[in-house]
Design an enzyme around this catalytic site. Structure first.
Site, PDB file in Angstrom:
ATOM      1  N   LYS A 122       0.850  -0.913   0.320  1.00 26.56           N
ATOM      2  CA  LYS A 122      -0.383  -0.058  -0.140  1.00 26.56           C
ATOM      3  C   LYS A 122       0.927   1.043   0.097  1.00 26.56           C
ATOM      4  CE  LYS A 122      -3.792  -2.190  -0.210  1.00 26.56           C
ATOM      5  NZ  LYS A 122      -4.692  -1.606  -1.876  1.00 26.56           N
TER       6      LYS A 122
ATOM      7  N   LYS B 118     -13.596  -6.522  -8.500  1.00 28.55           N
ATOM      8  CA  LYS B 118     -14.652  -6.403  -6.822  1.00 28.55           C
ATOM      9  C   LYS B 118     -15.683  -6.647  -7.307  1.00 28.55           C
ATOM     10  CE  LYS B 118     -11.120  -3.612  -4.777  1.00 28.55           C
ATOM     11  NZ  LYS B 118     -10.129  -3.231  -4.689  1.00 28.55           N
TER      12      LYS B 118
HETATM   13 MG    MG Z   1      -6.765  -1.816  -5.237  1.00 29.66          MG
END
Ligand code: MG
Length: 367
Positions: free
Chosen positions: A165, A265
């Site tokens: 991240k 997703k």
């Molecule tokens: Mg991502």
């Protein structure tokens, strides 16, 4: 078969590691998840789940999911849950947009179809490719050394794909990428996911500074156009995620050669029915995919496993096991990580049985 009642349950999912941090100082310590039960006149109940990554990742939030389900649910009583495309058109006619609200309902109806036909959902979604599939591990945003230090620990758990991240201070992000890359072993893959966190000038500097590093760049900037510009100025393999929420953008991205990998997703598309459509389009176009959801517990993880397992192996870039990140199990029978890999259940439907004692009393009841 007819839908007779829809219930929704709220469940808190704390994290083993205490918190999960990503770009722009965003952080979640307890995920607020919603489980949906769709009951039928055939005595079959299907279960689905939706869990936004906090209220600031996508246009979705946990209480919105529950409010939306109570709004939408009344339009679905009497509908046949096994006619998935018809049901999705009904949902779209009754409620414009709000794909995450529809996701758990659609997921529950796939669970019903599987139970009614005696087939695992992955078989209904196209069939099972191989015995199992590989997982990635997200590495929460911390100092470069701390993040690099996590690589070996996660590899010891079997993971070989590491999603860093980034999306913070570009100088620190360059250090994060270099420090983590130094810990890689042959066969590992590193993805630097900025989660829309860089402005274009910062993104251009980061990708130039790590030009010699074997790293994928994921969603550097907020808009599709900004990401396309970065893509045209870098030679790293390139992943789009937050902007990929429809067939339109997939077709545009393919025409623009905007990405090598996309992140599908389930709740971003509105459920398994639409995520499968996107998956099949990408498979036909030769675009590799990360298949997952915004977040979730055992039921989302089961649904991800069925969609991932029915994706051709060479096109499944990676996927995830969210249920191993959280301390609460909401269902029996959910897939579990084994040596960094996972497989979809061979039981009918999603193959899960919710732990009613964990779900508690329903907070939404329609019908
Ligand atoms: Mg991502």
């Amino acid at each position: 078969m007819k839908i007779t009642r829809i219930r929704a349950y709220q469940v808190d999912l704390p994290l083993h590691e205490g918190s999960y941090k990503w770009s722009g100082g965003k952080s979640v310590s307890v995920f607020d998840s919603t489980v949906v039960a769709v009951e039928t006149d055939a005595g079959i109940t299907g279960y689905g789940e939706v869990c936004p990554l906090g209220p600031f990742y996508l246009p979705a939030y946990a209480r919105g999911a529950r409010t939306g389900i109570s709004e939408l649910g009344q339009h679905l009583l009497g509908e046949d849950p096994t006619h998935l495309v018809c049901l999705n058109r009904r949902m779209d006619a009754a409620l414009q947009g709000h794909p995450y609200v529809k996701s758990a309902i659609d997921m529950a109806c796939w669970d019903i179809l599987g139970q009614a036909t005696g087939q695992p959902v992955c078989v209904l979604l196209g069939g099972r490719f191989g015995e199992d599939f590989g997982l990635y591990r997200a590495i929460s945003q911390e100092s470069p050394d701390a993040m690099a230090g996590k690589v070996a620990g996660y590899r010891a758990e079997g993971y070989r794909r590491f999603q860093l991240k980034v999306g913070g201070d570009p100088h620190v992000d360059i250090e994060r990428i270099r420090a983590a890359a130094a810990k890689l072993e042959p066969g590992d893959r590193l993805i630097a996911d900025a989660n829309t966190g860089w402005l274009m000038h910062d993104a251009l500097r980061v990708v130039r500074a790590v030009r010699d590093v074997d790293v994928y760049i994921e969603q550097p900037c907020r808009t599709y156009e900004e990401c396309l510009t970065i893509r045209q100025h870098c030679d790293h393999p390139f992943v789009l995620d937050e902007n990929i929420d429809s067939l339109d953008v997939l077709l545009r991205g393919h025409a623009d050669r905007a990405m090598d990998v996309v992140n599908i997703k389930i709740s971003k598309f509105g459920g398994l029915t639409k995520a499968r459509q996107a998956r099949d389009l990408c498979a036909s176009l030769g675009i590799a995919m990360t298949i997952e959801d915004s977040w979730g517990g055992d039921i989302v993880t089961a649904a991800i496993a069925h969609l991932a397992h029915s994706t051709p192996t060479e096109l499944l870039f990676t996927t995830t096991d969210f249920n191993s990140y959280v301390t609460v199990s909401i269902a029996e029978g959910a897939p579990r990580r084994v040596s960094g890999r996972m497989a979809a259940s061979r039981e009918p439907g999603l193959g899960i049985k919710p732990r009613i004692e964990v779900l508690g009393k329903p907070v939404v009841e329609v019908g």
